[in-house]
Design a protein around this motif. Structure first.
Motif, PDB file in Angstrom:
ATOM      1  N   ARG A  11       0.838  -1.204   0.000  1.00 47.67           N
ATOM      2  CA  ARG A  11       0.000   0.000   0.000  1.00 47.67           C
ATOM      3  C   ARG A  11       0.877   1.260   0.000  1.00 47.67           C
ATOM      4  N   ASN A 330      -8.121  -4.187 -12.986  1.00 48.48           N
ATOM      5  CA  ASN A 330      -7.114  -4.474 -11.966  1.00 48.48           C
ATOM      6  C   ASN A 330      -7.514  -5.650 -11.078  1.00 48.48           C
ATOM      7  N   GLY A 352      -4.100  -1.732  -8.657  1.00 47.22           N
ATOM      8  CA  GLY A 352      -5.101  -0.687  -8.547  1.00 47.22           C
ATOM      9  C   GLY A 352      -4.932   0.362  -9.622  1.00 47.22           C
ATOM     10  N   ASP A 358     -11.486   1.631 -10.397  1.00 48.06           N
ATOM     11  CA  ASP A 358     -11.201   0.489 -11.261  1.00 48.06           C
ATOM     12  C   ASP A 358     -12.501   0.033 -11.899  1.00 48.06           C
ATOM     13  N   ALA A 364     -10.311   1.494  -5.895  1.00 44.92           N
ATOM     14  CA  ALA A 364      -9.099   1.568  -6.714  1.00 44.92           C
ATOM     15  C   ALA A 364      -8.631   0.202  -7.182  1.00 44.92           C
ATOM     16  N   GLY A 365      -8.746  -0.810  -6.323  1.00 47.56           N
ATOM     17  CA  GLY A 365      -8.241  -2.128  -6.663  1.00 47.56           C
ATOM     18  C   GLY A 365      -8.347  -3.054  -5.469  1.00 47.56           C
ATOM     19  N   HIS A 393     -14.449  -7.232  -8.075  1.00 56.49           N
ATOM     20  CA  HIS A 393     -14.759  -6.363  -6.937  1.00 56.49           C
ATOM     21  C   HIS A 393     -15.628  -7.081  -5.906  1.00 56.49           C
ATOM     22  N   SER A 402     -10.437  -4.979  -0.483  1.00 56.46           N
ATOM     23  CA  SER A 402     -10.488  -3.890  -1.456  1.00 56.46           C
ATOM     24  C   SER A 402      -9.534  -2.773  -1.044  1.00 56.46           C
ATOM     25  N   ASP A 414      -2.783   2.071 -14.564  1.00 57.53           N
ATOM     26  CA  ASP A 414      -2.765   0.948 -13.630  1.00 57.53           C
ATOM     27  C   ASP A 414      -1.422   0.810 -12.923  1.00 57.53           C
TER      28      ASP A 414
END
Length: 425
Positions: A11, A330, A352, A358, A364-365, A393, A402, A414
């Protein structure tokens, strides 16, 4: 100092990639000299409002203008009007903004400078169909292109030839003023004509190229669009056009810059980064399988990379939609990667979109861990069924994996990071 967990490290790399593309620090170094006449600011894209705000903060003189961004991506500006519109399928708000932008461009002199702020998402946000083509026609075609598996370059080739503002037409309308475009790239290869479909960039592709693309993917065309392409009425502004002689473009943030920022975070944590490419394309699930094979070889044999290491890549994969799940490219990549890894003990990953969205989800991912499949099975989920239904998702959200950022106000496409830890980690 304790080492961050794999999840936290991934992250941190993603956040660094996003931060590297923030307009707040990459716009100011590229501002033009003050013109003899006026400075007019126009633009479109997910980052355009934040770019406009940065211009206002660093421009001491007078200016005015109009930019259009995605719903929820507006920021306060005092002198530049911010309009919000729909992405990825265009709407009337974006069309009206494009009409007003062309009107601004039509009243300029050789003493004026137009500062055009362009970023990813501009293709749908700056939607102005050619005469005889309705917004509904373009919306339907856009949906079909998004679901077809066409690359971003192919989609934007079609869009350029059905637009009254893309494919260099906006810069041509600004003639004889100087036009300086500052662009944040979200496209593989950083091709200026593909960033927001190149409203200020000459275009060497043709209506025939656009026709070949829609035929290649079996997309049905309404009569209005077919006529515009077959007659050549949709031809874009070509290289060498004198109206673009005083137009230039500078790339102020790119996927490569974002990947290098992530690589620096990895090195600081004692993990060797390898940037595999900033412009990878292909079906998301296929790219996931290939990346899984590379990661497994590193995890099991230390080839071609010794561990600990992280494999970084950018670009834009595609998804051919066959199911009705909540997908994005993603999470499709990540789910395919996880299935192919089959619980490989040393491999963690994050994928992400740097704009925070996404697909069509405000997510985001996601994050993938060695125990992801096991936790999914324990909840009664079948990972392969989720992939077949394009429901990445839904899959990762159910696991609490997530990655949600909210609007990032930028977009360099991406971000994919596969972390392979050392033995025993």
């Amino acid at each position: 100092m304790p080492q961050p967990s794999p999840r936290d490290l991934l992250r941190a790399m993603f956040d660094a990639a996003v931060a590297a593309a923030q307009p707040s620090h990459c716009v100011a170094p590229h501002l033009p000299a003050a013109p003899t006449g006026r400075l007019i600011v126009i633009g479109a894209g997910k980052a355009s409002a934040a770019m406009a705000q940065a211009v206002e903060q660093h421009w001491p003189g007078e200016l005015s203008g109009l930019v259009v961004t995605r719903y929820g991506y507006g920021v306060p500006c005092a002198r530049i009007e911010i309009v919000e519109a729909s992405h990825p399928v265009p709407d009337a708000a974006g069309m009206q903004a494009a009409q007003r932008m062309l009107a601004l461009a039509g009243n300029l002199t050789v003493d004026d400078t137009v500062l055009c702020l362009i970023s990813g998402g501009g293709s749908s946000l700056l939607a102005l169909p050619l005469a005889g083509i309705t917004l509904a026609d373009k919306q339907d075609l856009n949906r079909a292109l998004l679901a077809s598996g066409a690359t971003i370059g192919e989609m934007n080739c079609v869009r350029r030839h059905l637009s009254a503002i893309k494919g260099g037409r906006l810069a041509a309308a600004c003639h004889p003023a100087r036009v300086l475009t500052l662009a944040i790239s979200d496209v593989p290869g950083d091709k200026p004509g593909d960033i927001a479909s190149g409203p200020t960039v000459a275009d060497a592709t043709s209506c025939q190229d656009a026709l070949d693309i829609v035929r290649r993917y079996g997309i049905a065309l309404p009569a209005s669009i077919r006529e515009a392409l077959e007659s050549g009425r949709g031809e874009s502004v070509k290289p060498g056009d004198p109206r673009l002689a005083n137009s230039s473009i500078e790339l102020i943030a790119t996927p490569q810059m974002a990947l290098e920022a992530a690589a620096a975070v990895a090195r600081a944590a004692g993990v060797t980064p390898y940037i595999l490419g900033d412009s990878l394309e292909g079906e998301a699930r296929d790219v996931g399988k290939v990346m899984a094979g590379i990661a497994q070889q590193a995890a099991r044999r230390g080839q071609p990379f010794a561990t600990p290491c992280v494999l970084l890549s950018g670009g834009e994969t595609t998804v051919t939609v066959r199911g009705n799940g909540r997908g994005g490219r993603n999470v499709e990549f990540l789910l395919s990667l996880g299935i192919a890894l089959d619980g490989e003990a040393k491999v963690h990953a994050l994928a992400g979109d740097t704009d925070g969205v996404d697909g069509q989800e405000d997510i985001a991912g996601a994050y993938l861990a060695p125990d992801t499949l096991r936790r999914a099975w324990a909840q009664g989920m079948r990972p392969r069924d989720s992939l077949d239904n394009n429901d990445g998702h839904g899959f990762f959200q159910a696991l609490g994996d997530s990655v949600v950022t909210g609007p990032t106000l930028t977009n360099v496409n991406d971000f994919r990071a596969i972390l392979i830890t050392a033995a025993g980690e």
